[in-house]
Design a protein around this motif. Structure first.
Motif, mmCIF file in Angstrom:
data_model
loop_
_atom_site.group_PDB
_atom_site.id
_atom_site.type_symbol
_atom_site.label_atom_id
_atom_site.label_comp_id
_atom_site.label_asym_id
_atom_site.label_seq_id
_atom_site.Cartn_x
_atom_site.Cartn_y
_atom_site.Cartn_z
ATOM 1 N N LYS A 64 -38.734 -8.659 5.146
ATOM 2 C CA LYS A 64 -38.806 -9.413 5.820
ATOM 3 C C LYS A 64 -40.500 -10.286 6.763
ATOM 4 N N TYR A 65 -39.714 -11.138 7.517
ATOM 5 C CA TYR A 65 -40.848 -12.328 8.469
ATOM 6 C C TYR A 65 -39.899 -11.789 9.439
ATOM 7 N N ASN A 66 -40.926 -12.208 10.699
ATOM 8 C CA ASN A 66 -41.212 -12.731 12.276
ATOM 9 C C ASN A 66 -40.536 -13.948 12.432
ATOM 10 N N SER A 67 -39.608 -14.660 12.470
ATOM 11 C CA SER A 67 -38.809 -15.269 13.375
ATOM 12 C C SER A 67 -40.316 -17.166 12.446
ATOM 13 N N GLN A 68 -40.060 -17.948 13.386
ATOM 14 C CA GLN A 68 -41.130 -19.564 12.345
ATOM 15 C C GLN A 68 -42.340 -19.407 11.955
ATOM 16 N N LYS A 69 -43.593 -18.618 11.974
ATOM 17 C CA LYS A 69 -44.323 -18.546 11.874
ATOM 18 C C LYS A 69 -44.736 -16.960 10.507
ATOM 19 N N ARG A 70 -43.489 -17.018 10.487
ATOM 20 C CA ARG A 70 -43.320 -15.814 8.688
ATOM 21 C C ARG A 70 -44.757 -14.356 9.019
ATOM 22 N N GLN A 71 -44.752 -14.311 10.136
ATOM 23 C CA GLN A 71 -45.287 -12.864 10.370
ATOM 24 C C GLN A 71 -44.327 -11.435 9.313
ATOM 25 N N PRO A 72 -45.519 -11.086 8.305
ATOM 26 C CA PRO A 72 -44.301 -9.659 7.998
ATOM 27 C C PRO A 72 -44.120 -8.583 8.710
ATOM 28 N N VAL A 73 -42.852 -8.199 8.588
ATOM 29 C CA VAL A 73 -42.497 -6.826 9.445
ATOM 30 C C VAL A 73 -43.338 -5.909 8.972
ATOM 31 N N ILE A 74 -43.551 -5.932 7.529
ATOM 32 C CA ILE A 74 -44.485 -4.778 7.411
ATOM 33 C C ILE A 74 -46.009 -5.414 7.780
ATOM 34 N N THR A 75 -46.761 -4.375 8.633
ATOM 35 C CA THR A 75 -48.944 -4.950 9.457
ATOM 36 C C THR A 75 -48.784 -4.397 7.993
ATOM 37 N N GLY A 76 -49.066 -3.063 7.156
ATOM 38 C CA GLY A 76 -49.755 -1.737 7.239
ATOM 39 C C GLY A 76 -48.797 -0.741 6.333
ATOM 40 N N ILE A 77 -49.587 -0.238 5.212
ATOM 41 C CA ILE A 77 -49.174 0.339 4.024
ATOM 42 C C ILE A 77 -49.625 0.769 3.484
ATOM 43 N N LYS A 78 -49.809 2.909 3.265
ATOM 44 C CA LYS A 78 -50.742 3.149 2.508
ATOM 45 C C LYS A 78 -50.065 4.916 2.346
ATOM 46 N N ARG A 79 -51.215 4.466 1.492
ATOM 47 C CA ARG A 79 -50.654 5.510 0.495
ATOM 48 C C ARG A 79 -51.207 6.979 0.520
ATOM 49 N N VAL A 80 -50.517 8.046 0.848
ATOM 50 C CA VAL A 80 -50.882 9.352 1.790
ATOM 51 C C VAL A 80 -51.485 10.025 0.359
ATOM 52 N N SER A 81 -50.395 11.503 -0.175
ATOM 53 C CA SER A 81 -50.358 11.637 -1.309
ATOM 54 C C SER A 81 -50.539 11.442 -2.667
ATOM 55 N N LYS A 82 -51.830 11.521 -3.723
ATOM 56 C CA LYS A 82 -52.288 11.167 -4.487
ATOM 57 C C LYS A 82 -51.588 11.924 -5.544
ATOM 58 N N PRO A 83 -52.191 11.396 -6.781
ATOM 59 C CA PRO A 83 -51.514 12.808 -7.993
ATOM 60 C C PRO A 83 -53.253 13.581 -8.236
ATOM 61 N N GLY A 84 -54.142 13.897 -7.483
ATOM 62 C CA GLY A 84 -54.564 14.192 -7.892
ATOM 63 C C GLY A 84 -55.098 15.067 -6.016
ATOM 64 N N LEU A 85 -54.403 14.447 -5.607
ATOM 65 C CA LEU A 85 -54.687 15.158 -4.203
ATOM 66 C C LEU A 85 -53.472 15.186 -3.662
ATOM 67 N N ARG A 86 -52.681 16.093 -3.310
ATOM 68 C CA ARG A 86 -51.180 16.542 -3.000
ATOM 69 C C ARG A 86 -51.192 16.654 -1.069
ATOM 70 N N ILE A 87 -51.446 16.204 -0.725
ATOM 71 C CA ILE A 87 -50.973 16.587 0.775
ATOM 72 C C ILE A 87 -50.112 17.196 1.515
ATOM 73 N N TYR A 88 -49.660 17.971 1.616
ATOM 74 C CA TYR A 88 -48.112 18.716 2.393
ATOM 75 C C TYR A 88 -48.341 19.073 3.824
ATOM 76 N N VAL A 89 -47.378 18.692 5.093
ATOM 77 C CA VAL A 89 -47.124 19.669 5.971
ATOM 78 C C VAL A 89 -46.219 19.916 6.615
ATOM 79 N N ASN A 90 -46.377 21.366 7.455
ATOM 80 C CA ASN A 90 -44.995 21.603 7.295
ATOM 81 C C ASN A 90 -44.965 21.263 8.643
ATOM 82 N N LYS A 91 -43.699 21.721 8.912
ATOM 83 C CA LYS A 91 -42.851 21.231 10.788
ATOM 84 C C LYS A 91 -43.743 21.391 11.472
#
Length: 132
Positions: A64-91
């Motif tokens: 998805k892109y926004n209007s005429q300037k074709r700015q992407p809807v996704i501005t950032g994306i980051k992987r948190v939990s990796k196979p070597g270091l799993r990140i768990y959170v509780n509620k």
């Protein structure tokens, strides 16, 4: 062959956004399909289509892109939990991405869900990625 399918998918989406591509092809697995379905439901991508090419299944994502300037809807994306270091959170420690302007995707006992859905259900899990 890559060992981290999720990181590969996120990198493909990030790279396609940087060069303003409309369509991205990612490998179709259960986890990638779940994450992509969440991205579609949250409004970060337009559509998802399953295809088969050379006896392998892929997903075609329409970004998805926004209007005429074709700015992407996704501005950032980051992987948190990796196979070597799993990140768990509780509620009580669920992540808050950019003061709820972004989304955290979690793998829980109820399936792959967003941080807002996890708050409503009152469960924690493994943090897969952040997207904003």
């Amino acid at each position: 062959m890559t060992t981290d399918i999720i990181a590969d998918m996120l990198t493909r989406i990030r790279n396609a956004n940087l060069v303003r591509h409309q369509i991205v092809r990612v490998i179709n697995t259960k986890i990638t399909f779940s994450v992509v379905t969440l991205l579609k439901d949250e409004g970060y991508i337009s559509s998802v289509e399953e295809i088969q090419f050379s006896n392998k299944k892929y997903l075609l994502l329409t970004l998805k892109y926004n209007s005429q300037k074709r700015q992407p809807v996704i501005t950032g994306i980051k992987r948190v939990s990796k196979p070597g270091l799993r990140i768990y959170v509780n509620k009580s420690n669920l992540p808050n991405v950019l003061s709820n302007l972004g989304t955290a995707i979690l793998s829980t006992s109820k399936g792959v869900i967003t941080n807002n859905q996890a708050k409503k259900l009152g469960i924690g899990g493994e943090v897969i990625c952040y997207i904003w």
